[in-house]
Design an enzyme around this catalytic site. Structure first.
Site, mmCIF file in Angstrom:
data_model
loop_
_atom_site.group_PDB
_atom_site.id
_atom_site.type_symbol
_atom_site.label_atom_id
_atom_site.label_comp_id
_atom_site.label_asym_id
_atom_site.label_seq_id
_atom_site.Cartn_x
_atom_site.Cartn_y
_atom_site.Cartn_z
ATOM 1 N N TYR A 166 0.836 -1.205 0.000
ATOM 2 C CA TYR A 166 0.000 0.000 0.000
ATOM 3 C C TYR A 166 0.870 1.253 0.000
ATOM 4 C CZ TYR A 166 -3.866 3.095 1.377
ATOM 5 O OH TYR A 166 -4.816 4.089 1.430
ATOM 6 N N LYS A 170 1.260 4.149 -2.952
ATOM 7 C CA LYS A 170 0.829 5.541 -2.749
ATOM 8 C C LYS A 170 2.029 6.503 -2.836
ATOM 9 C CE LYS A 170 -3.702 4.900 -1.943
ATOM 10 N NZ LYS A 170 -4.803 5.470 -2.723
HETATM 11 N N1 LIG Z 1 -10.312 4.305 4.458
HETATM 12 C C1 LIG Z 1 -9.211 4.918 4.864
HETATM 13 O O1 LIG Z 1 -8.931 5.024 6.085
HETATM 14 C C2 LIG Z 1 -8.291 5.545 3.848
HETATM 15 C C3 LIG Z 1 -7.203 6.318 4.305
HETATM 16 C C4 LIG Z 1 -6.371 6.927 3.380
HETATM 17 C C5 LIG Z 1 -6.624 6.775 2.015
HETATM 18 N N2 LIG Z 1 -7.688 6.012 1.594
HETATM 19 C C6 LIG Z 1 -7.914 5.893 0.158
HETATM 20 O O2 LIG Z 1 -9.251 6.272 -0.151
HETATM 21 C C7 LIG Z 1 -9.632 5.673 -1.398
HETATM 22 C C8 LIG Z 1 -11.031 5.086 -1.270
HETATM 23 O O3 LIG Z 1 -10.996 4.008 -0.370
HETATM 24 P P1 LIG Z 1 -12.162 3.707 0.686
HETATM 25 O O4 LIG Z 1 -11.567 3.860 2.019
HETATM 26 O O5 LIG Z 1 -13.369 4.439 0.330
HETATM 27 O O6 LIG Z 1 -12.364 2.127 0.477
HETATM 28 P P2 LIG Z 1 -13.481 1.309 -0.310
HETATM 29 O O7 LIG Z 1 -14.825 1.595 0.259
HETATM 30 O O8 LIG Z 1 -12.992 -0.094 -0.345
HETATM 31 O O9 LIG Z 1 -13.454 1.936 -1.776
HETATM 32 C C9 LIG Z 1 -12.497 1.577 -2.744
HETATM 33 C C10 LIG Z 1 -13.150 1.770 -4.094
HETATM 34 O O10 LIG Z 1 -12.186 1.492 -5.121
HETATM 35 C C11 LIG Z 1 -12.804 0.669 -6.085
HETATM 36 N N3 LIG Z 1 -11.873 -0.090 -6.899
HETATM 37 C C12 LIG Z 1 -10.973 -1.010 -6.522
HETATM 38 N N4 LIG Z 1 -10.348 -1.508 -7.601
HETATM 39 C C13 LIG Z 1 -10.857 -0.863 -8.685
HETATM 40 C C14 LIG Z 1 -10.632 -0.920 -10.073
HETATM 41 N N5 LIG Z 1 -9.734 -1.773 -10.602
HETATM 42 N N6 LIG Z 1 -11.328 -0.101 -10.896
HETATM 43 C C15 LIG Z 1 -12.247 0.748 -10.391
HETATM 44 N N7 LIG Z 1 -12.531 0.838 -9.082
HETATM 45 C C16 LIG Z 1 -11.840 0.034 -8.240
HETATM 46 C C17 LIG Z 1 -13.717 -0.238 -5.268
HETATM 47 O O11 LIG Z 1 -14.671 -0.873 -6.089
HETATM 48 P P3 LIG Z 1 -14.957 -2.473 -6.011
HETATM 49 O O12 LIG Z 1 -16.002 -2.630 -4.942
HETATM 50 O O13 LIG Z 1 -15.453 -2.805 -7.396
HETATM 51 O O14 LIG Z 1 -13.674 -3.148 -5.666
HETATM 52 C C18 LIG Z 1 -14.319 0.790 -4.328
HETATM 53 O O15 LIG Z 1 -15.393 1.460 -4.934
HETATM 54 C C19 LIG Z 1 -8.543 4.649 -1.733
HETATM 55 O O16 LIG Z 1 -7.673 5.195 -2.699
HETATM 56 C C20 LIG Z 1 -7.802 4.496 -0.405
HETATM 57 O O17 LIG Z 1 -6.456 4.100 -0.577
HETATM 58 C C21 LIG Z 1 -8.530 5.408 2.476
#
Ligand SMILES: NC(=O)c1ccc[n+]([C@@H]2O[C@H](COP(=O)([O-])OP(=O)(O)OC[C@H]3O[C@@H](n4cnc5c(N)ncnc54)[C@H](OP(=O)(O)O)[C@@H]3O)[C@@H](O)[C@H]2O)c1
Length: 249
Positions: A166, A170
């Site tokens: 990860y 990033k």
């Molecule tokens: N949650 C945290 O604490 C946190 C902290 C820092 C950064 N982030 C970042 O925030 C962003 C969103 O994550 P989230 O926390 O909202 O998690 P999440 O609910 O798991 O959302 C991730 C999204 O990415 C999509 N995705 C994965 N692979 C894909 C692909 N090949 N093509 C298109 N879409 C794809 C997933 O769709 P599917 O359901 O189809 O897989 C889902 O809609 C990510 O970049 C993550 O690294 C999150």
């Protein structure tokens, strides 16, 4: 065809942070939001959910790892809207819960590669596909969802898990923003990264202190920057600091 409204594309936006960013941007009268994702049924459900709240968004399929999917997506965008003004590279994966991810020495290289494919190459592929449309109007706001876990300056002292796949992906995404900003210097296409904080989503888990709605605030700020705004910046989740707050790379 060309629409009067600005067009905002958010990758991976039928749930989690992406959905909340879509919802916030859809509240602007002059922005047409396109929810995107791999699963059509979930995309249409998300569109319906927002319609019930009086927010009219569209859905288009998009898998950021699939060249053909991206090509078809761009063709559809050209046909239906003729423009893209905002791109939020939100789609991401985090395999940190896998036991091998507690050490660089055990991390599976297949996992490192598949994480890069979504988190780093995905945003590069979608940016390559959509920036030409932005250039046609000399307007664009690109927001990459990164993490403070990828700050090289903070890494040695932070308390987060090692999460090598990860973090490396990033760090790559942060490099992408710096290089793109250098290449886009002098244009009205602004690219910035931000860390949304630890949020309750499928990636963040139930113990996270923030909601995805809270994490979405900085994305909206960066997606609607005025002309001459930040180029090539890295920002913390702004609510924490009461306003925009730069992070060290
Ligand atoms: N949650 C945290 O604490 C946190 C902290 C820092 C950064 N982030 C970042 O925030 C962003 C969103 O994550 P989230 O926390 O909202 O998690 P999440 O609910 O798991 O959302 C991730 C999204 O990415 C999509 N995705 C994965 N692979 C894909 C692909 N090949 N093509 C298109 N879409 C794809 C997933 O769709 P599917 O359901 O189809 O897989 C889902 O809609 C990510 O970049 C993550 O690294 C999150």
């Amino acid at each position: 065809m060309s629409t009067e409204k600005s067009v905002a594309v958010i990758t991976g936006s039928y749930k989690g942070l992406g959905f909340e960013i879509a919802k916030k941007l859809a509240k602007f009268d002059n922005i047409q939001v396109i929810i995107t994702g791999r699963d059509k049924e979930k995309g249409l459900e998300a569109r319906e959910k927002l319609a019930l709240q009086g927010l009219e968004v569209d859905y288009l399929p998009l898998d950021v790892t699939d060249e053909k999917s991206v090509e078809d997506f761009v063709a559809e965008i050209r046909k239906q809207y003729g423009r893209v003004d905002i791109l939020v590279n939100n789609a991401g994966v985090n395999p940190a819960r896998e036991p091998e991810e507690s050490s660089l020495l055990t991390a599976k290289l297949d996992t490192v590669l598949s994480t890069f494919t979504v988190n780093t190459i995905g945003p590069l592929r979608v940016s390559q596909a959509l920036i030409p449309l932005m250039k046609e109007r000399n307007y664009g706001r690109i927001v990459n969802v990164s993490t403070e876990m990828a700050s090289l300056n903070l890494i040695s002292n932070d308390f987060y898990p090692l999460a090598p796949s990860y973090r490396l992906s990033k760090i790559g995404l942060n490099g992408l923003a710096s290089l793109l900003a250098k290449e886009l210097k002098g244009t009205n296409i602004l690219v910035n990264n931000y860390s949304p904080g630890w949020m309750k989503t499928d990636i963040g888990g139930a113990n996270a202190p923030l909601t995805a709605e809270e994490g979405a605030e900085t994305a909206v700020y960066l997606a609607t920057l005025p002309d001459g705004g930040s180029q090539g910046g890295f920002f913390a989740e702004m609510r924490k600091f009461g306003g925009p707050f730069p992070l060290p790379w």
